[in-house]
Design a protein around this motif. Structure first.
Motif, PDB file in Angstrom:
ATOM      1  N   GLN A  28       0.843  -1.189   0.000  1.00  0.00           N
ATOM      2  CA  GLN A  28       0.000   0.000   0.000  1.00  0.00           C
ATOM      3  C   GLN A  28       0.882   1.245   0.000  1.00  0.00           C
ATOM      4  O   GLN A  28       1.693   1.433   0.906  1.00  0.00           O
ATOM      5  CB  GLN A  28      -0.907   0.045   1.242  1.00  0.00           C
TER       6      GLN A  28
ATOM      7  N   LEU B  50       3.831   9.688  -8.838  1.00  0.00           N
ATOM      8  CA  LEU B  50       2.825   8.629  -8.760  1.00  0.00           C
ATOM      9  C   LEU B  50       1.581   8.929  -9.600  1.00  0.00           C
ATOM     10  O   LEU B  50       0.718   8.070  -9.765  1.00  0.00           O
ATOM     11  CB  LEU B  50       2.419   8.413  -7.299  1.00  0.00           C
TER      12      LEU B  50
ATOM     13  N   ASN C  12      -0.391   4.315 -12.642  1.00  0.00           N
ATOM     14  CA  ASN C  12      -1.639   3.539 -12.634  1.00  0.00           C
ATOM     15  C   ASN C  12      -1.382   2.033 -12.726  1.00  0.00           C
ATOM     16  O   ASN C  12      -2.039   1.238 -12.042  1.00  0.00           O
ATOM     17  CB  ASN C  12      -2.546   3.987 -13.788  1.00  0.00           C
TER      18      ASN C  12
ATOM     19  N   LYS D  21       0.007   0.819  -9.403  1.00  0.00           N
ATOM     20  CA  LYS D  21      -1.061   0.814  -8.393  1.00  0.00           C
ATOM     21  C   LYS D  21      -1.964  -0.403  -8.560  1.00  0.00           C
ATOM     22  O   LYS D  21      -2.390  -1.009  -7.574  1.00  0.00           O
ATOM     23  CB  LYS D  21      -1.870   2.107  -8.477  1.00  0.00           C
TER      24      LYS D  21
ATOM     25  N   GLU E   4      -2.520  -3.371  -5.819  1.00  0.00           N
ATOM     26  CA  GLU E   4      -3.861  -3.757  -5.361  1.00  0.00           C
ATOM     27  C   GLU E   4      -4.063  -5.262  -5.492  1.00  0.00           C
ATOM     28  O   GLU E   4      -4.593  -5.915  -4.586  1.00  0.00           O
ATOM     29  CB  GLU E   4      -4.925  -3.002  -6.168  1.00  0.00           C
TER      30      GLU E   4
END
Length: 394
Positions: free
Chosen positions: A104, A139, A143, A146, A150
């Motif tokens: 995270q 950041l 995408n 990320k 996730e």
């Protein structure tokens, strides 16, 4: 609707024993279970917990530079963590402080962000971890990374549900028996663990709102049982926790790691958006020292990885000499690996090996036994802060 915990009342020893008898052992969810579940899933801190977070274990008034790029805020508010750091190092002049939550992205100061990523190195068939650090404004282009994080977070949290299934589903009886043989616990301990795990599974399904993703971790079963420790004999609960820990090790050893992204894939994606990359506690997966990954450096010390610090410093020194002038040198880091949730637990529930860690407290920098190796490599807190910041800003 969130559950409300009640004040825990003292239970007499004879009543604790009575609760474990086959005739009275409660197999249905009761108020004690609801209170325990509320306690372990509530992310709000009490005034006493706030005080614990803000009060460091030790103060270092002489330390002017603070380098902390491997630590876990968990669900503790960053403003409280900042108070703790300021109290720990009241005279600091230089700092690089970046949190590294598991899978995270998080930021301490808004300028830099970090994450500790689980990945899979196919060459030596092991899960490895990487510390990624970024200038936060980069950041906006992250995408793909990320999405990868996730996926990894969801998959890793699946270990909790696999652990609960292993304890409660008869099809995993072989694993249960392995844990029984390894710990020597009684049938009563196993039965109690199964009942409590089933209750936790049920409560997680029925109360999704308070059970945020921050608390969906392997230790949730341990926490649920610890939250009811006052109701049962201490020695019995200790045996239950030993059994749970043994099962957890077996599940981890058999967890399919190929669902993690490959280490090279994570590195490639992170480098594409200007990340700094550090390998934490590499002695847990030695072959990574030979992989020639595109990284900035290695962590040579943290509270759970201290045995080979001097050896690792010398390895990095040798690798830097072999690199010549055409490549950036490998940097050297110490990771305090602090878990802030340990700071809010009471004395009964703390895990001592984690409780005594603190952000930026890395005594190996000043250890005379490795000082010569650090000097030879031109390594210090001050120099690593300057060099790593320069790379992150580049």
């Amino acid at each position: 609707m969130p559950l409300k915990a009640k004040n825990m009342e003292l239970v007499k020893p004879e009543e604790k024993l009575k609760k474990l008898s086959p005739e009275t052992l409660n197999r249905d969810i009761n108020q004690d279970d609801l209170d325990a579940f509320s306690l372990i899933t509530c992310l709000a801190l009490s005034p006493d917990q706030v005080k614990r977070v803000c009060t460091p274990l030790e103060v270092f008034p002489e330390q002017k530079s603070v380098l902390a790029v491997h630590w876990h805020p968990e669900y503790v508010p960053m403003d409280l963590i900042r108070q703790r750091i300021e109290s720990t190092f009241p005279q600091k002049k230089q700092e690089l402080i970046i949190p590294t939550q598991h899978n995270q992205l998080m930021s301490y100061d808004g300028r830099y962000s970090g994450v500790e990523v689980d990945c899979y190195s196919r060459g030596f068939k092991r899960k490895v971890q990487l510390l990624l650090h970024f200038k936060s404004d980069k950041l906006e282009q992250a995408n793909t990374l990320k999405s990868m994080l996730e996926h990894t977070f969801e998959y890793r949290s699946g270990q909790l549900f696999q652990l609960m299934e292993t304890i409660t589903d008869p099809k995993w009886e072989d694993y249960v028996q392995l844990a029984v043989e390894g710990t020597g616990v009684s049938d009563a301990v196993v039965e109690f663990a199964r009942i409590q795990t089933w209750k936790l599974m049920t409560l997680l399904k029925e109360n999704e709102s308070p059970a945020s993703k921050e608390i969906i971790k392997n230790r949730l079963i341990k926490d649920f049982i610890d939250a009811q420790r006052h109701l049962y004999p201490e020695n019995f609960i200790n045996k239950v926790q030993v059994f749970i820990k043994s099962i957890k090790k077996i599940v981890k050893a058999n967890f399919n790691l190929t669902y993690f992204y490959r280490t090279s894939e994570v590195i490639e994606e992170a480098r594409g958006i200007g990340a700094g990359i550090i390998v934490p506690h590499p002695e847990q997966f030695w072959p990574i020292l030979l992989c020639e990954y595109d990284i900035d450096g290695y962590e040579v010390w943290n509270p759970q990885s201290q045995e080979y610090t001097e050896f690792l410093v010398n390895v990095i020194n040798r690798q830097n000499r072999a690199r010549g002038t055409g490549r950036k040198r490998l940097l050297l880091f110490m990771g305090d690996d602090t878990h802030l949730s340990e700071k809010i637990k009471d004395s009964i529930s703390i895990e001592a090996s984690k409780y005594y860690r603190d952000i930026g407290v890395q005594p190996a920098w000043d250890d005379l036994s490795i000082r010569k190796s650090l000097i030879i490599g031109n390594f210090s807190r001050e120099k690593m802060i300057e060099e790593y910041k320069s790379r992150l800003e580049g």
